[in-house]
Scaffold this motif. Structure first.
Motif, PDB file in Angstrom:
ATOM      1  N   HIS A   2      58.261  59.465  54.064  1.00  0.00           N
ATOM      2  CA  HIS A   2      57.214  58.611  53.514  1.00  0.00           C
ATOM      3  C   HIS A   2      57.115  57.359  54.373  1.00  0.00           C
ATOM      4  O   HIS A   2      58.113  56.654  54.555  1.00  0.00           O
TER       5      HIS A   2
ATOM      6  N   PRO B 163      55.421  53.782  54.593  1.00  0.00           N
ATOM      7  CA  PRO B 163      54.665  52.811  53.815  1.00  0.00           C
ATOM      8  C   PRO B 163      53.471  52.239  54.572  1.00  0.00           C
ATOM      9  O   PRO B 163      52.492  51.844  53.981  1.00  0.00           O
TER      10      PRO B 163
ATOM     11  N   THR C 206      49.313  54.183  54.305  1.00  0.00           N
ATOM     12  CA  THR C 206      50.518  54.777  53.757  1.00  0.00           C
ATOM     13  C   THR C 206      50.330  56.287  53.766  1.00  0.00           C
ATOM     14  O   THR C 206      49.267  56.781  53.416  1.00  0.00           O
TER      15      THR C 206
END
Length: 134
Positions: A14, A16, A65
């Motif tokens: 992931h 950001p 993101t």
């Protein structure tokens, strides 16, 4: 940047906020996983394509993101997906400006990969590609 390893054949990252520093890190992670999965011959193409997809997030998505997943497919192929929050599914545009800097990313993706597609999701879209061992 956070990651989640669910199995030895799957990796989720992931991001950001995608930026130039993130692109370098993701390329290193792709190369490391392909080496671990004994698919190092796919590294150059995978790094090129994932960089293109992440650059598109940076360029076209208001909130850069995103989530990147890598999956080893039976030791013979890899699938990489980039999920972002934009509902706008990209498509190949045919333009007369073959030397222009923009609009060629999906043409490159189609030329380099074995399969690719873009699909809407409940939270935006995912663009994915697969590379197979020759």
């Amino acid at each position: 940047m956070t990651c989640d390893i669910e199995t030895l054949d799957f990796y989720r990252l992931h991001l950001p906020a995608v930026g130039e520093h993130s692109l370098r890190h993701v390329r290193r992670i792709v190369r490391a996983h392909l080496h671990h999965w004994e698919l190092p011959e796919l590294s150059d193409a995978a790094e090129l394509c994932v960089t293109e997809l992440l650059s598109n997030v940076l360029r076209h998505v208001p909130d850069p993101t995103c989530t990147v997943t890598f999956r080893c497919l039976g030791g013979e192929a890899v699938r990489i997906e980039v999920h972002d929050s934009s509902p706008d599914v990209p498509y190949i545009r045919v333009t007369g400006d073959l030397l222009g800097e923009n609009g060629h990313g999906l043409v490159l993706l189609a030329a380099v990969t074995d399969l690719w597609d873009a699909e809407p999701t409940a939270t935006g879209k995912k663009v994915w590609f697969e590379l197979k061992r020759s």
